[in-house]
Design a protein around this motif. Structure first.
Motif, PDB file in Angstrom:
ATOM      1  N   GLN A  30       4.589   1.420 -10.068  1.00 49.98           N
ATOM      2  CA  GLN A  30       5.087   0.934  -8.782  1.00 49.98           C
ATOM      3  C   GLN A  30       4.724   1.879  -7.647  1.00 49.98           C
ATOM      4  O   GLN A  30       4.232   1.462  -6.588  1.00 49.98           O
ATOM      5  CB  GLN A  30       6.601   0.759  -8.864  1.00 49.98           C
ATOM      6  N   GLU A  31       4.959   3.157  -7.864  1.00 52.53           N
ATOM      7  CA  GLU A  31       4.685   4.134  -6.813  1.00 52.53           C
ATOM      8  C   GLU A  31       3.187   4.380  -6.630  1.00 52.53           C
ATOM      9  O   GLU A  31       2.740   4.721  -5.535  1.00 52.53           O
ATOM     10  CB  GLU A  31       5.424   5.442  -7.112  1.00 52.53           C
ATOM     11  N   ARG A  72       6.683  10.224  -7.454  1.00 54.13           N
ATOM     12  CA  ARG A  72       5.725   9.763  -6.455  1.00 54.13           C
ATOM     13  C   ARG A  72       4.334  10.248  -6.865  1.00 54.13           C
ATOM     14  O   ARG A  72       4.194  11.127  -7.722  1.00 54.13           O
ATOM     15  CB  ARG A  72       6.077  10.294  -5.065  1.00 54.13           C
ATOM     16  N   THR A  90      12.590  12.328  -8.015  1.00 53.32           N
ATOM     17  CA  THR A  90      11.964  11.179  -7.358  1.00 53.32           C
ATOM     18  C   THR A  90      10.483  11.180  -7.683  1.00 53.32           C
ATOM     19  O   THR A  90       9.745  12.091  -7.299  1.00 53.32           O
ATOM     20  CB  THR A  90      12.171  11.235  -5.832  1.00 53.32           C
ATOM     21  N   VAL A 115       8.108   3.083 -13.011  1.00 54.22           N
ATOM     22  CA  VAL A 115       8.179   3.830 -11.756  1.00 54.22           C
ATOM     23  C   VAL A 115       6.799   4.332 -11.345  1.00 54.22           C
ATOM     24  O   VAL A 115       6.411   4.257 -10.174  1.00 54.22           O
ATOM     25  CB  VAL A 115       9.164   5.005 -11.889  1.00 54.22           C
ATOM     26  N   GLU A 123      12.228  -1.335  -9.731  1.00 53.65           N
ATOM     27  CA  GLU A 123      12.711  -0.008 -10.082  1.00 53.65           C
ATOM     28  C   GLU A 123      12.925   0.924  -8.894  1.00 53.65           C
ATOM     29  O   GLU A 123      12.194   0.878  -7.908  1.00 53.65           O
ATOM     30  CB  GLU A 123      11.730   0.663 -11.051  1.00 53.65           C
ATOM     31  N   SER A 124      13.902   1.777  -9.039  1.00 52.14           N
ATOM     32  CA  SER A 124      14.079   2.889  -8.124  1.00 52.14           C
ATOM     33  C   SER A 124      13.108   3.993  -8.531  1.00 52.14           C
ATOM     34  O   SER A 124      12.792   4.156  -9.714  1.00 52.14           O
ATOM     35  CB  SER A 124      15.514   3.416  -8.207  1.00 52.14           C
ATOM     36  N   ALA A 125      12.598   4.724  -7.561  1.00 56.44           N
ATOM     37  CA  ALA A 125      11.664   5.815  -7.862  1.00 56.44           C
ATOM     38  C   ALA A 125      12.383   7.026  -8.430  1.00 56.44           C
ATOM     39  O   ALA A 125      11.744   7.994  -8.830  1.00 56.44           O
ATOM     40  CB  ALA A 125      10.889   6.218  -6.602  1.00 56.44           C
ATOM     41  N   GLU A 126      13.703   6.975  -8.482  1.00 54.99           N
ATOM     42  CA  GLU A 126      14.466   8.098  -9.033  1.00 54.99           C
ATOM     43  C   GLU A 126      14.547   7.978 -10.547  1.00 54.99           C
ATOM     44  O   GLU A 126      14.973   6.961 -11.071  1.00 54.99           O
ATOM     45  CB  GLU A 126      15.875   8.119  -8.449  1.00 54.99           C
ATOM     46  N   ARG A 175       1.986   1.672  -4.279  1.00 55.29           N
ATOM     47  CA  ARG A 175       2.358   2.023  -2.910  1.00 55.29           C
ATOM     48  C   ARG A 175       1.410   3.102  -2.357  1.00 55.29           C
ATOM     49  O   ARG A 175       0.966   3.035  -1.214  1.00 55.29           O
ATOM     50  CB  ARG A 175       3.804   2.521  -2.872  1.00 55.29           C
TER      51      ARG A 175
END
Length: 377
Positions: free
Chosen positions: A58-59, A95, A93, A55, A80-83, A62
């Motif tokens: 990935q974030e 970030r 979440t 996560v 993946e979900s950011a959660e 972004r």
């Protein structure tokens, strides 16, 4: 465009350092692992894991792309979900914040208040990475259509090997398992055609330095657009065993299919979709075949971009026999069979499969290899 590629290359090394940092801290690593829900499981494995590293990487991609090109951040897709759910059951979440301190405060919530661990991770995410890609290649990068670009990322491919943390053993030049099979995959594609235009593969655990007792990474990349192909991979000849070309597959492949290929190829097994395709790009294997729909666009996007820059590609396995109708492996017919990255599968049985490579794939560097593949099947 060269600056964008440099940022992605530098980011891949940042991602590799995040992965290494987590492995260096056993107590930290144990905090970061949570088992995926049933609906998210890869059908080939009984257990699959999601880590905060996934996560976070990935974030972070972004975040850094959005800083440079705000519109591009909206077109970063990943597994993946950011959660993330911490061990207390709290859902947070993840970030990347504007400052290192803010990111550390957020990560501390994920880590059940472990501020020391959160500070370590925030420091890596926000630190400057002094890694310079090859200047003679960077200056040759074609002007890619930024307004049409999409990005697929698999932050930590071969998560199972990452969790185990063992050093792998080789069959020739190919690792069957181990940390060497872990990759960070970043693929660029044209959102209009769905075809790949570039790929970056980072091996965070490529080499273990005995003197420093630490892992060192390697980065491979390629760009292909407008008839211009740039990559940093040495064009070695294919590795052979017993005088036959090597074909790499998953050990979970149907034995009947493996037997067909064994008549022409030496079949070797390896874990990690990204790693198996990387060994094709490196010339250690002539091809990689997956007959099942157990991989996803985030697995193949980066290596597909790298192979395309070498004159190769990744085509749909279950449509491979269409080539015989035209008899033109090097032309438009082959281009039509390349995996596309811009649209989900029609009529996916469940949401988690909408981006699966449902027809399987064949990855190759030399199109003539496909003749041998066809003869086998």
């Amino acid at each position: 465009m060269a600056e964008l590629i440099k940022i992605i290359l530098n980011f891949s090394e940042r991602a590799g350092e995040i992965a290494r940092s987590i492995r260096r801290e056993p107590k930290l690593f144990s905090l970061l692992v949570e088992e995926k829900g049933e609906s998210e499981k890869n059908q080939r494995f009984t257990h699959d894991f999601k880590t905060l590293a996934d996560v976070l990487i990935q974030e972070a991609l972004r975040h850094y792309l959005t800083q440079m090109i705000p519109s591009l951040g909206d077109h970063v897709q990943g597994e993946e979900s950011a959660e993330f759910t911490n061990t207390l059951g709290e859902k947070i979440t993840v970030r990347i914040c504007d400052t290192q301190q803010e990111t550390a405060i957020l990560l501390a919530k994920v880590l059940d208040g472990n501020q020391e661990a959160a500070d370590i991770l925030a420091d890596v995410v926000h630190s400057d990475i002094s890694w310079s890609p090859e200047p003679e290649l960077i200056e040759k990068i074609p002007n890619l259509p930024i307004e049409k670009l999409g990005i697929w990322i698999d932050p930590v491919d071969s998560t199972g090997e990452y969790v185990k943390g063992k050093t792998g053993t080789t069959q020739g030049n190919i690792y069957s398992q181990g940390l060497q099979c872990v990759t960070v995959l970043i693929g660029l594609y044209d959102r209009m055609s769905g075809l790949p235009v570039g790929g970056v593969i980072n091996q965070p655990f490529a080499v273990f330095n005995e003197e420093s007792k630490s892992w060192q990474g390697r980065v491979y990349w390629g760009v292909s657009h407008g008839g211009i192909n740039i990559h940093n991979v040495p064009l070695d000849t294919y590795n052979t065993e017993d005088g036959r070309p090597v074909l790499v597959m998953s050990s979970s492949e149907d034995t009947k299919i493996q037997d067909k290929f064994n008549k022409t190829f030496t079949v070797l097994h390896a874990t990690g979709a990204g790693y198996k395709l990387l060994v094709v790009a490196l010339g250690y294997a002539a091809a990689c075949v997956s007959s099942k729909g157990s991989t996803f666009r985030w697995d193949t996007g980066a290596p597909h971009g790298l192979l395309t820059a070498q004159g190769g590609g990744v085509v749909i396995f279950k449509q491979l026999d269409h080539l015989t109708k035209e008899g033109d492996i090097g032309g438009d017919n082959l281009n039509e069979l390349q995996i596309r990255y811009h649209k989900p599968n029609d009529h996916a049985v469940q949401p988690s499969l909408q981006w699966s490579n449902e027809g399987g794939f064949v990855a190759y560097r030399d199109p003539s290899t496909l003749y041998r593949i066809l003869e086998c099947i």
